[in-house]
Write an enzyme that holds these catalytic residues in place. Structure first.
Site, PDB file in Angstrom:
ATOM      1  N   ARG A  58       0.811  -1.224   0.000  1.00 34.06           N
ATOM      2  CA  ARG A  58       0.000   0.000   0.000  1.00 34.06           C
ATOM      3  C   ARG A  58       0.837   1.263   0.000  1.00 34.06           C
ATOM      4  O   ARG A  58       0.331   2.333  -0.339  1.00 34.06           O
ATOM      5  CB  ARG A  58      -1.018  -0.045   1.146  1.00 34.06           C
ATOM      6  CG  ARG A  58      -2.140  -1.050   0.846  1.00 34.06           C
ATOM      7  CD  ARG A  58      -3.200  -1.071   1.918  1.00 34.06           C
ATOM      8  NE  ARG A  58      -2.731  -1.582   3.177  1.00 34.06           N
ATOM      9  CZ  ARG A  58      -2.602  -2.884   3.471  1.00 34.06           C
ATOM     10  NH1 ARG A  58      -2.932  -3.794   2.591  1.00 34.06           N
ATOM     11  NH2 ARG A  58      -2.162  -3.268   4.653  1.00 34.06           N
ATOM     12  N   GLU A  95       3.992 -10.686  15.214  1.00 23.87           N
ATOM     13  CA  GLU A  95       3.424 -11.355  16.378  1.00 23.87           C
ATOM     14  C   GLU A  95       3.739 -12.863  16.307  1.00 23.87           C
ATOM     15  O   GLU A  95       4.123 -13.479  17.283  1.00 23.87           O
ATOM     16  CB  GLU A  95       1.920 -11.113  16.379  1.00 23.87           C
ATOM     17  CG  GLU A  95       1.320 -11.176  17.752  1.00 23.87           C
ATOM     18  CD  GLU A  95      -0.155 -10.831  17.707  1.00 23.87           C
ATOM     19  OE1 GLU A  95      -0.579 -10.190  16.738  1.00 23.87           O
ATOM     20  OE2 GLU A  95      -0.851 -11.244  18.642  1.00 23.87           O
TER      21      GLU A  95
HETATM   22  P1  AMP Z   1       3.759  -2.520  11.771  1.00 21.55           P
HETATM   23  O1  AMP Z   1       5.002  -3.129  11.241  1.00 21.55           O
HETATM   24  O2  AMP Z   1       3.203  -3.240  12.967  1.00 21.55           O
HETATM   25  O3  AMP Z   1       3.895  -1.028  12.008  1.00 21.55           O
HETATM   26  O4  AMP Z   1       2.630  -2.709  10.656  1.00 21.55           O
HETATM   27  C1  AMP Z   1       2.523  -1.836   9.568  1.00 21.55           C
HETATM   28  C2  AMP Z   1       2.325  -2.568   8.268  1.00 21.55           C
HETATM   29  O5  AMP Z   1       1.318  -3.580   8.385  1.00 21.55           O
HETATM   30  C3  AMP Z   1       1.850  -1.607   7.205  1.00 21.55           C
HETATM   31  O6  AMP Z   1       2.492  -1.951   5.972  1.00 21.55           O
HETATM   32  C4  AMP Z   1       0.344  -1.809   7.138  1.00 21.55           C
HETATM   33  O7  AMP Z   1      -0.099  -1.809   5.798  1.00 21.55           O
HETATM   34  C5  AMP Z   1       0.100  -3.166   7.795  1.00 21.55           C
HETATM   35  N1  AMP Z   1      -0.884  -3.104   8.885  1.00 21.55           N
HETATM   36  C6  AMP Z   1      -0.637  -3.364  10.193  1.00 21.55           C
HETATM   37  N2  AMP Z   1      -1.748  -3.268  10.944  1.00 21.55           N
HETATM   38  C7  AMP Z   1      -2.735  -2.920  10.091  1.00 21.55           C
HETATM   39  C8  AMP Z   1      -4.143  -2.646  10.252  1.00 21.55           C
HETATM   40  N3  AMP Z   1      -4.746  -2.699  11.447  1.00 21.55           N
HETATM   41  N4  AMP Z   1      -4.851  -2.299   9.146  1.00 21.55           N
HETATM   42  C9  AMP Z   1      -4.255  -2.222   7.951  1.00 21.55           C
HETATM   43  N5  AMP Z   1      -2.949  -2.480   7.732  1.00 21.55           N
HETATM   44  C10 AMP Z   1      -2.187  -2.830   8.782  1.00 21.55           C
END
Ligand code: AMP
Length: 170
Positions: A58, A95
């Site tokens: 995205r 996770e």
């Molecule tokens: P993080 O590494 O935990 O910051 O997760 C961010 C990445 O995971 C991004 O590329 C987001 O597109 C995706 N992502 C994580 N959580 C969500 C969520 N609740 N809704 C949509 N995309 C998410």
């Protein structure tokens, strides 16, 4: 216009317990999409940089439009096995298990200034891995921009020292 009205929440996607923030209604609305891109561009337009790097998938929906708007080149940071030329990779913890991101070794040069873009900041692991790739090539991350920040997950704390901007905080 309230951009949060264009973010749809899908419970238990892609797996149980995740409240997925679906940005497709925002992309579908020409005015909301434009406003979101304009807000990101406005924030970073005062900063000097060479490239925008977007994280698959995205980040590819936002980054290249900003690059076009701000007259910068675009660098794709991709999931494993997608990039054809010599590349570097960085892994990060999820996770359950790990994920890996890759970037072409010649995507940028030492000293280049790069703005990193993704759709959403959750725990920050994805953005940190992308930062590691860019800095692994001795380029400089001058800022990190998101459409949405899930504030409770405190991803911003992982990215301390960087200029982090999010259009929406949820
Ligand atoms: P993080 O590494 O935990 O910051 O997760 C961010 C990445 O995971 C991004 O590329 C987001 O597109 C995706 N992502 C994580 N959580 C969500 C969520 N609740 N809704 C949509 N995309 C998410």
């Amino acid at each position: 216009m309230k951009l949060e009205d264009f973010i749809r929440e899908i419970p238990d996607f892609p797996k149980e317990g995740i409240l997925f923030k679906d940005i497709t209604p925002l992309l579908q609305d020409s005015l909301a999409f434009k406003q979101a891109i304009d807000e990101l561009c406005d924030y970073f337009s005062q900063v000097e940089f060479d490239y925008i790097a977007g994280i698959e998938a995205r980040g590819f929906l936002l980054g290249p439009i900003m690059a076009y708007e701000l007259d910068k080149g675009f660098i794709p940071i991709r999931k494993p096995g997608k990039l054809p030329a010599a590349k570097i990779s960085a892994s990060y913890e999820l996770e359950y298990g790990t994920n890996t991101l890759e970037m072409h070794r010649d995507a940028c040069q030492p000293g280049d200034k790069v703005l990193l873009i993704d759709d959403l900041l959750a725990t920050g692991g994805t953005a940190q891995a992308a930062v590691d790739l860019i800095e692994g090539l001795e380029a400089e991350v001058i800022g990190i921009g998101f459409l949405i920040e899930l504030v409770d997950l405190k991803g911003r704390e992982d990215l301390k020292g960087y200029d982090v901007y999010s259009v929406l905080q949820e």
